[in-house]
Write an enzyme that holds these catalytic residues in place. Structure first.
Site, short mmCIF file in Angstrom:
data_model
loop_
_atom_site.label_atom_id
_atom_site.label_comp_id
_atom_site.label_asym_id
_atom_site.label_seq_id
_atom_site.Cartn_x
_atom_site.Cartn_y
_atom_site.Cartn_z
N THR A 105 0.82 -1.22 0.00
CA THR A 105 0.00 0.00 0.00
C THR A 105 0.85 1.27 0.00
OG1 THR A 105 0.01 0.13 2.39
CG2 THR A 105 -1.74 -1.20 1.38
N ASP A 196 16.75 3.54 -4.00
CA ASP A 196 16.41 3.45 -2.58
C ASP A 196 17.51 4.12 -1.77
OD1 ASP A 196 16.45 2.34 0.18
OD2 ASP A 196 14.68 1.28 -0.53
N ASP A 199 19.22 1.95 1.02
CA ASP A 199 20.10 0.93 0.44
C ASP A 199 21.38 1.54 -0.09
OD1 ASP A 199 18.35 -1.09 1.02
OD2 ASP A 199 17.55 -1.28 -1.02
N1 URA Z 1 12.24 5.91 -0.91
C1 URA Z 1 13.43 5.84 -1.55
O1 URA Z 1 14.46 5.56 -0.93
N2 URA Z 1 13.45 6.07 -2.87
C2 URA Z 1 12.36 6.39 -3.58
O2 URA Z 1 12.45 6.61 -4.79
C3 URA Z 1 11.13 6.46 -2.88
C4 URA Z 1 11.10 6.23 -1.55
#
Ligand code: URA
Length: 205
Positions: A105, A196, A199
């Site tokens: 979601t 991300d 990451d």
């Molecule tokens: N969170 C992230 O780390 N990257 C995105 O593009 C969206 C949410």
């Protein structure tokens, strides 16, 4: 609510380093920290100052003392912005807001929250990626529950969808960002974005 997208050449340079998929975690962390300096400078533009008198080596003169500032890092990607805040404002009170994205979601699920008293502070929320706005909206609500009245969100990249949600949920907050990108993809990632953020900061691919 007001969105300020900074266009300083150094901010653009470090944002480019962050966007580049070849950037390794150590360089990525350095670029995130360096970019955050310019976000903090803009976000603290209206922090109240108290006048003081100080003695320079030559004569007595006017000085200014910074009012109370608090920062709330949204875990875990917000940690990549915290060192710059601690460096510029060593007296800052720091809270943490742990929120996980429900992958289906994209709504936030709280797993940790520790806030200082925010009543008389200018509050900076560190949330690098404003995607759907769910996490940031939740974090702003948490800070308001702890007494925050003056809230500025620091983001590296924002998406129109998240900005719209913040306008609706928290019209009284400010956002300072390095970019307003095109859109979210069907997995709620910002495009072009930088992937991300957590990451890429911590090498968890
Ligand atoms: N969170 C992230 O780390 N990257 C995105 O593009 C969206 C949410």
């Amino acid at each position: 609510m007001n969105l300020t997208v900074i266009d300083h050449p150094l901010a653009r340079h470090y944002l480019t380093v962050l966007r580049d998929q070849e950037t390794a975690p150590e360089e990525f962390r350095n670029a995130a920290r360096r970019l955050t300096y310019s976000l903090v400078m803009e976000a603290t533009r209206r922090v109240p100052l108290e006048k003081s008198r100080i003695q320079s080596p030559l004569e007595e003169t006017a000085g200014y003392e910074l009012g109370s500032v608090a920062a709330v890092a949204v875990l875990r990607a917000g940690l990549g912005m915290l060192d710059a805040v601690l460096d510029l404002i060593p007296e800052v009170k720091v809270g943490f807001a742990g929120v996980q994205r429900n992958e289906e979601t994209a709504e936030p699920m709280e797993y940790y929250a520790k806030m200082p008293n925010l009543e008389d502070a200018s509050v900076l929320i560190l949330e690098p990626m404003l995607a759907t706005g769910g996490s940031l909206s939740w974090a702003v609500t948490k800070t308001k529950e702890s007494g925050a009245r003056d809230v500025t969100c620091l983001c590296v990249v924002t998406a129109p969808e998240g900005v719209k949600r913040m306008y609706e949920d928290h019209p009284d907050t400010q956002i300072v960002a390095a970019a307003l990108d095109r859109e979210l993809n069907d997995q709620y990632y910002i495009v072009p974005g930088l992937g991300d953020m957590g990451d890429r900061l911590f090498g968890t691919f």
